[in-house]
Design a protein around this motif. Structure first.
Motif, short mmCIF file in Angstrom:
data_model
loop_
_atom_site.label_atom_id
_atom_site.label_comp_id
_atom_site.label_asym_id
_atom_site.label_seq_id
_atom_site.Cartn_x
_atom_site.Cartn_y
_atom_site.Cartn_z
N ILE A 209 0.84 -1.19 0.00
CA ILE A 209 0.00 0.00 0.00
C ILE A 209 0.88 1.24 0.00
O ILE A 209 1.83 1.35 0.79
CB ILE A 209 -0.91 0.05 1.24
N LEU A 210 0.55 2.17 -0.88
CA LEU A 210 1.20 3.47 -0.93
C LEU A 210 0.26 4.52 -0.36
O LEU A 210 -0.93 4.52 -0.67
CB LEU A 210 1.53 3.83 -2.39
N LEU A 211 0.76 5.41 0.48
CA LEU A 211 0.02 6.60 0.87
C LEU A 211 0.46 7.72 -0.06
O LEU A 211 1.62 8.15 -0.04
CB LEU A 211 0.29 6.99 2.33
N ARG A 212 -0.47 8.18 -0.90
CA ARG A 212 -0.19 9.24 -1.87
C ARG A 212 -1.15 10.40 -1.58
O ARG A 212 -2.36 10.26 -1.79
CB ARG A 212 -0.42 8.71 -3.30
N ILE A 213 -0.64 11.49 -1.12
CA ILE A 213 -1.48 12.65 -0.80
C ILE A 213 -1.47 13.59 -2.00
O ILE A 213 -0.42 14.10 -2.39
CB ILE A 213 -0.98 13.35 0.47
N ASP A 214 -2.63 13.80 -2.60
CA ASP A 214 -2.75 14.59 -3.83
C ASP A 214 -2.92 16.06 -3.48
O ASP A 214 -4.03 16.52 -3.18
CB ASP A 214 -3.94 14.09 -4.65
N ASP A 215 -1.83 16.81 -3.54
CA ASP A 215 -1.84 18.19 -3.03
C ASP A 215 -1.56 19.25 -4.10
O ASP A 215 -1.09 20.35 -3.77
CB ASP A 215 -0.84 18.34 -1.88
N LEU A 216 -1.87 18.96 -5.36
CA LEU A 216 -1.60 19.95 -6.41
C LEU A 216 -2.45 21.22 -6.25
O LEU A 216 -2.04 22.30 -6.67
CB LEU A 216 -1.86 19.36 -7.79
N ASP A 217 -3.62 21.09 -5.66
CA ASP A 217 -4.50 22.24 -5.49
C ASP A 217 -4.03 23.05 -4.29
O ASP A 217 -4.55 22.94 -3.18
CB ASP A 217 -5.95 21.78 -5.30
N ALA A 218 -3.03 23.92 -4.53
CA ALA A 218 -2.40 24.65 -3.45
C ALA A 218 -3.35 25.63 -2.77
O ALA A 218 -3.20 25.93 -1.58
CB ALA A 218 -1.18 25.40 -3.98
N GLU A 219 -4.34 26.12 -3.50
CA GLU A 219 -5.26 27.11 -2.92
C GLU A 219 -6.13 26.51 -1.82
O GLU A 219 -6.50 27.20 -0.87
CB GLU A 219 -6.15 27.70 -4.02
N ARG A 220 -6.46 25.24 -1.94
CA ARG A 220 -7.35 24.61 -0.95
C ARG A 220 -6.59 23.82 0.11
O ARG A 220 -7.16 23.44 1.12
CB ARG A 220 -8.34 23.68 -1.68
#
Length: 288
Positions: A53-64
């Motif tokens: 299992i990989l924990l991948r945090i999708d954080d491209l939306d810097a504004e939110r």
């Protein structure tokens, strides 16, 4: 066993010790029980057969994105008793080593491949403008001669007639690659083989498979996808991070534990509802 339970069982039969699944939350709000349910389903599918299992945090939306939302992801996983094999171990580790912003070259490489194939076009029109044409955009909406670095213009991909997401955005007006591009590139980069996601992301699955087909990425097209039903609120609407009252954080602060998540998973899978932990759910699956 109910319909989703049968589909989950069929999905499990494709998971092997060498398989790779991922938990992919977005730090755009406090997580709700629907997010937790998704985590548990992915965890069960992996741990039942010794997959990773990989924990991948999708954080491209810097504004939110907010630091407290990143922290909430780790606190939620801890409260659920879920572990993972690869990925950040703390918010600090995430920011230093695992943020999507460190993988931007991967995403732009995908965009460049699609542009070289003549699949992309630039567009300055809003979603409201385009909705008037039901996806059949007038030629004057498609700007020519621009590079991918052009400012204040979105880039879209040409899709076939009747596609579920007509000519969807692949690079936003602010220059950031869109979710569909980043998720595809990350799944290829990390070697994802199995994905369990909510039914609300079924169109995203089609969009990412379309991108992969355009790039001849057979590896992505071999990923096994399973879409689970959504948990809804009392009015029948799907749960939202913007509705703070539905967040796991609010429930914790109100004195509630996470047992309701495990009961929801058990109900969704047609398992006995007395399971009060991920480990107990795993034991139920092992005895079937």
């Amino acid at each position: 066993m109910n319909d989703f339970g049968n589909r989950f069982a069929a999905f499990l039969r494709t998971v092997q010790p060498e398989s790779r699944l991922r938990l992919a939350p977005t730090p755009s709000g406090y997580l709700h029980t629907g997010n937790a349910l998704n985590f548990v389903l992915n965890w069960l599918a992996a741990r039942l057969h010794g997959a990773r299992i990989l924990l991948r945090i999708d954080d491209l939306d810097a504004e939110r994105k907010r630091p407290e939302y990143v922290q909430d992801i780790f606190e939620t996983l801890d409260r659920l008793g879920l572990d993972w094999d690869e990925g950040p171990r703390s918010p600090e580790d995430f920011e230093k080593n695992w943020s999507q912003h460190q993988r931007l070259p991967l995403y732009f490489n995908v965009l460049e491949q699609l542009q070289e194939k003549g699949m992309l076009f630039a567009c300055r029109k809003s979603r409201r403008d385009l909705a008037l044409f039901e996806g059949d955009y007038p030629p004057e909406f498609r700007e020519q001669g621009l590079s991918l670095s052009a400012a204040d213009v979105a880039w879209r991909i040409k899709t076939p007639p009747g596609f579920c997401m007509p000519d969807f955005i692949v690079r936003r007006r602010d220059g950031v690659p869109a979710y569909q591009i980043a998720s595809l590139a990350d799944d290829l980069h990390f070697g994802t083989t199995h994905v369990i996601r909510g039914a609300d992301l079924e169109n995203s699955t089609h969009a990412q498979c379309f991108l992969a087909a355009c790039m001849d990425e057979d590896k992505f097209l071999k990923i096994k996808f399973l879409h689970h039903p959504l948990i809804t609120d009392e009015s029948g609407e799907k749960l939202s991070k913007s509705a703070g009252a539905t967040s796991l954080k609010a429930l914790r602060e109100g004195g509630e534990g996470v047992e309701r998540v495990f009961r929801q998973v058990a109900d969704m899978l047609g398992l006995p509802d007395e399971a009060n932990s991920a480990g107990e759910l795993l034991r139920c699956l092992n005895t079937q």
